[in-house]
Design a protein around this motif. Structure first.
Motif, PDB file in Angstrom:
ATOM      1  N   VAL A 213       0.857  -1.187   0.000  1.00  0.00           N
ATOM      2  CA  VAL A 213       0.000   0.000   0.000  1.00  0.00           C
ATOM      3  C   VAL A 213       0.894   1.238   0.000  1.00  0.00           C
ATOM      4  N   VAL A 214       0.688   2.106  -0.986  1.00  0.00           N
ATOM      5  CA  VAL A 214       1.489   3.320  -1.097  1.00  0.00           C
ATOM      6  C   VAL A 214       0.804   4.484  -0.393  1.00  0.00           C
ATOM      7  N   ASP A 215      -0.492   4.656  -0.654  1.00  0.00           N
ATOM      8  CA  ASP A 215      -1.215   5.765  -0.031  1.00  0.00           C
ATOM      9  C   ASP A 215      -2.709   5.506  -0.112  1.00  0.00           C
ATOM     10  N   VAL A 216      -3.434   5.927   0.915  1.00  0.00           N
ATOM     11  CA  VAL A 216      -4.890   5.801   0.951  1.00  0.00           C
ATOM     12  C   VAL A 216      -5.481   7.092   1.493  1.00  0.00           C
ATOM     13  N   THR A 217      -6.477   7.619   0.790  1.00  0.00           N
ATOM     14  CA  THR A 217      -7.235   8.776   1.273  1.00  0.00           C
ATOM     15  C   THR A 217      -8.635   8.313   1.608  1.00  0.00           C
ATOM     16  N   ASP A 218      -8.964   8.340   2.891  1.00  0.00           N
ATOM     17  CA  ASP A 218     -10.253   7.828   3.345  1.00  0.00           C
ATOM     18  C   ASP A 218     -11.380   8.790   3.010  1.00  0.00           C
ATOM     19  N   SER A 219     -12.600   8.212   2.922  1.00  0.00           N
ATOM     20  CA  SER A 219     -13.801   9.018   2.735  1.00  0.00           C
ATOM     21  C   SER A 219     -14.545   9.122   4.067  1.00  0.00           C
ATOM     22  N   ASN A 220     -15.633   9.879   4.069  1.00  0.00           N
ATOM     23  CA  ASN A 220     -16.424  10.048   5.291  1.00  0.00           C
ATOM     24  C   ASN A 220     -17.075   8.740   5.734  1.00  0.00           C
ATOM     25  N   ASN A 305       5.714  17.488   9.820  1.00  0.00           N
ATOM     26  CA  ASN A 305       5.563  17.623   8.368  1.00  0.00           C
ATOM     27  C   ASN A 305       6.036  16.356   7.663  1.00  0.00           C
ATOM     28  N   SER A 306       5.299  15.260   7.871  1.00  0.00           N
ATOM     29  CA  SER A 306       5.721  13.982   7.294  1.00  0.00           C
ATOM     30  C   SER A 306       5.146  13.748   5.903  1.00  0.00           C
ATOM     31  N   ALA A 307       4.030  14.417   5.575  1.00  0.00           N
ATOM     32  CA  ALA A 307       3.418  14.251   4.249  1.00  0.00           C
ATOM     33  C   ALA A 307       4.265  14.962   3.198  1.00  0.00           C
ATOM     34  N   VAL A 308       4.294  14.368   1.996  1.00  0.00           N
ATOM     35  CA  VAL A 308       5.138  14.912   0.921  1.00  0.00           C
ATOM     36  C   VAL A 308       4.313  15.089  -0.354  1.00  0.00           C
ATOM     37  N   ARG A 309       4.488  16.236  -0.983  1.00  0.00           N
ATOM     38  CA  ARG A 309       3.868  16.498  -2.289  1.00  0.00           C
ATOM     39  C   ARG A 309       4.979  16.849  -3.274  1.00  0.00           C
ATOM     40  N   ILE A 310       5.080  16.070  -4.351  1.00  0.00           N
ATOM     41  CA  ILE A 310       6.117  16.308  -5.368  1.00  0.00           C
ATOM     42  C   ILE A 310       5.433  16.724  -6.671  1.00  0.00           C
ATOM     43  N   THR A 311       5.855  17.836  -7.230  1.00  0.00           N
ATOM     44  CA  THR A 311       5.332  18.325  -8.503  1.00  0.00           C
ATOM     45  C   THR A 311       6.439  18.263  -9.556  1.00  0.00           C
ATOM     46  N   HIS A 312       6.139  17.589 -10.672  1.00  0.00           N
ATOM     47  CA  HIS A 312       7.069  17.550 -11.801  1.00  0.00           C
ATOM     48  C   HIS A 312       6.744  18.745 -12.678  1.00  0.00           C
ATOM     49  N   ALA A 320       1.035  13.234  -4.160  1.00  0.00           N
ATOM     50  CA  ALA A 320       1.065  13.531  -2.729  1.00  0.00           C
ATOM     51  C   ALA A 320       0.913  12.229  -1.952  1.00  0.00           C
ATOM     52  N   ILE A 321       1.817  11.974  -1.010  1.00  0.00           N
ATOM     53  CA  ILE A 321       1.791  10.752  -0.197  1.00  0.00           C
ATOM     54  C   ILE A 321       1.885  11.135   1.275  1.00  0.00           C
ATOM     55  N   GLN A 322       0.993  10.563   2.091  1.00  0.00           N
ATOM     56  CA  GLN A 322       1.039  10.818   3.524  1.00  0.00           C
ATOM     57  C   GLN A 322       0.842   9.535   4.326  1.00  0.00           C
ATOM     58  N   ASP A 323       1.005   8.405   3.667  1.00  0.00           N
ATOM     59  CA  ASP A 323       0.685   7.123   4.295  1.00  0.00           C
ATOM     60  C   ASP A 323       1.644   6.771   5.427  1.00  0.00           C
ATOM     61  N   GLU A 324       2.930   7.089   5.262  1.00  0.00           N
ATOM     62  CA  GLU A 324       3.934   6.709   6.247  1.00  0.00           C
ATOM     63  C   GLU A 324       4.204   7.853   7.231  1.00  0.00           C
ATOM     64  N   ARG A 325       4.683   7.519   8.422  1.00  0.00           N
ATOM     65  CA  ARG A 325       5.049   8.540   9.403  1.00  0.00           C
ATOM     66  C   ARG A 325       6.353   9.232   9.037  1.00  0.00           C
ATOM     67  N   SER A 326       7.183   8.530   8.274  1.00  0.00           N
ATOM     68  CA  SER A 326       8.483   9.071   7.895  1.00  0.00           C
ATOM     69  C   SER A 326       8.379   9.889   6.614  1.00  0.00           C
ATOM     70  N   GLN A 327       8.885  11.116   6.675  1.00  0.00           N
ATOM     71  CA  GLN A 327       8.915  11.963   5.486  1.00  0.00           C
ATOM     72  C   GLN A 327       9.758  11.322   4.395  1.00  0.00           C
ATOM     73  N   HIS A 328      10.858  10.688   4.796  1.00  0.00           N
ATOM     74  CA  HIS A 328      11.754  10.036   3.835  1.00  0.00           C
ATOM     75  C   HIS A 328      11.026   8.914   3.081  1.00  0.00           C
ATOM     76  N   MET A 329      10.255   8.105   3.815  1.00  0.00           N
ATOM     77  CA  MET A 329       9.529   6.994   3.184  1.00  0.00           C
ATOM     78  C   MET A 329       8.423   7.506   2.267  1.00  0.00           C
ATOM     79  N   ASN A 330       7.732   8.551   2.689  1.00  0.00           N
ATOM     80  CA  ASN A 330       6.691   9.128   1.842  1.00  0.00           C
ATOM     81  C   ASN A 330       7.284   9.714   0.562  1.00  0.00           C
TER      82      ASN A 330
END
Length: 424
Positions: A213-220, A305-312, A320-330
């Protein structure tokens, strides 16, 4: 009607029989299940083609074999030419290396061609023996029986050679990135997005693949707005690539008090994973932002600030990935997904006639763009591209019966490739 095209279709039908026989022999029992569950008008129905195949087979096979023989002769001449370069003492190291590399790539085809030539010589000898044994009926019968067996072997090798000559997608052997997004249907779509995501997870585990699992954004409603996974194993992308598209669900939502059936949609994208040599990411082309992740994750996730957003920047793609607690892993996960998207965009640019851009591939999420429908009240799943229906939706959602659809789609791809081969 163009006989070359007729020949392609007839051979495809024969390949259908052979593929099903091989699957059955391997213990998968696909032959029985496909034959019993397909409608009479289905393109893979065994009975619908038998008469036509028998009528057209002799004439069409000759036409197809002529085309193949032309290709095989070219391979034989090329192999002999390359062997000549390798045997030349005056050949430069560069020439030797190139010739040897190309020769190695032709080895598998040359082995099959050699086997075919041996069988063809045997067939000619047996034909002569049958013709010369008019007075010895026992000898003639034995020769005729051996001739029939040799002809079957010839057809088998022909099929193997044909498959080796068909164009291949180099990405088929790669790992893949799975992306699932809720489309039309609100909360129900997000719940089905979670079901679909878990279906692929179960299927991957069944295949012995690694599902990360790379990333999950939950719904309500505790479903998934978006979910991404990295799947690795043998021929993962080649197996899953036809899962890309809009998956439609028809069922009674848990929030529906009147018991009415609702229709929702989920978008699925399968992207081949890229190697470093495939995509060159320059630091000046990347904008990396960090921020506090939302949702579950505890106090740590919400205060760092563990979440990471990368723009090419050149393409405008954002991950954008926020699944992991580690900024490096995200960051590592975000780069993997970004590389896969960029690699797919490049593949689509080079092979535009065969592929579509990722945004076109997954569509807008509208119900009308469906590739497959999951009808829970009727307990069936239908793939609209091959008009195939499986009547055990619970097995499909558990990842147990997904192979029926994947095998049918792969077979359709092979049939289309044969038709293109004969038309070229």
């Amino acid at each position: 009607m163009n006989m070359m095209r007729v020949g392609a279709r007839v051979l495809c039908r024969n390949q259908t029989f052979k593929v099903l026989e091989v699957l059955s022999a391997n213990g998968n029992n696909h032959h029985h299940h496909l034959q019993s569950s397909l409608p009479k008008t289905h393109p893979f129905s065994l009975s619908s083609y038998s008469t036509v195949a028998e009528e057209l087979q002799p004439q069409s096979s000759v036409e197809l074999i002529k085309i193949m023989e032309h290709r095989l002769s070219a391979i034989e001449h090329r192999s002999a030419f390359l062997q000549g370069i390798i045997n030349q003492p005056e050949a430069s190291p560069t020439e030797y290396s190139r010739a040897n590399k190309e020769l190695q790539s032709l080895n598998a085809k040359m082995d099959l061609i050699s086997k075919l030539r041996t069988i063809q010589k045997e067939i000619e000898s047996l034909k002569s023996l049958v013709a010369d044994s008019q007075e010895d009926k026992d000898m003639q019968a034995m020769a005729y029986e051996e001739l029939q067996q040799a002809l079957k072997e010839e057809q088998y090798v022909h099929n193997l050679l044909l498959k080796s000559l068909l164009p291949k997608d180099d990405a088929d052997e790669r790992d893949c990135i799975l992306e699932v997004r809720a489309g039309t249907g609100g909360d129900e779509a997000s719940l089905f997005a979670m079901d679909i995501f878990k279906m692929y997870e179960r299927y991957s585990l069944k295949k012995g693949w690694k599902f990360e699992v790379v990333d999950v954004t939950d719904s309500n409603m505790k479903g998934y707005k978006e979910a991404t996974a990295a799947i690795s194993g043998a021929d993962v992308y080649g197996k899953l690539k036809f899962e890309s598209g809009v998956h439609r669900v028809q069922r009674v939502p848990i929030t529906e008090k009147a018991g009415r059936v609702h229709t929702s949609a989920v978008s699925v994208a399968i992207l081949p994973q890229a190697d470093e040599v495939d995509v060159q990411l320059r630091n000046e082309h990347l904008r990396i932002d960090t921020y506090r992740s939302g949702g579950s994750g505890g106090q740590h996730a919400n205060t760092t600030n563990s979440a990471v957003r990368i723009t090419h920047i050149p393409s405008g793609l954002t991950v954008a990935i926020q699944d992991e607690r580690s900024q490096h892993m995200n960051k590592a996960k975000a780069l993997k997904v970004l590389c896969a998207r960029l690699y797919e965009m490049e593949r689509c640019r080079v092979h535009n006639s065969r592929s579509k851009l990722r945004s076109e591939q997954i569509g807008s999420g509208d119900r009308s763009e469906r590739i497959r429908t999951y009808n829970f009240p009727q307990g069936r799943v239908t793939d609209h591209r091959v008009d195939f229906t499986h009547h055990s939706i619970s097995d499909v959602m558990q990842g147990e019966s997904l192979d029926y659809f994947i095998d049918a789609l792969l077979l359709q791809q092979e049939m289309d490739a044969v038709a293109a081969f004969t038309a070229s």
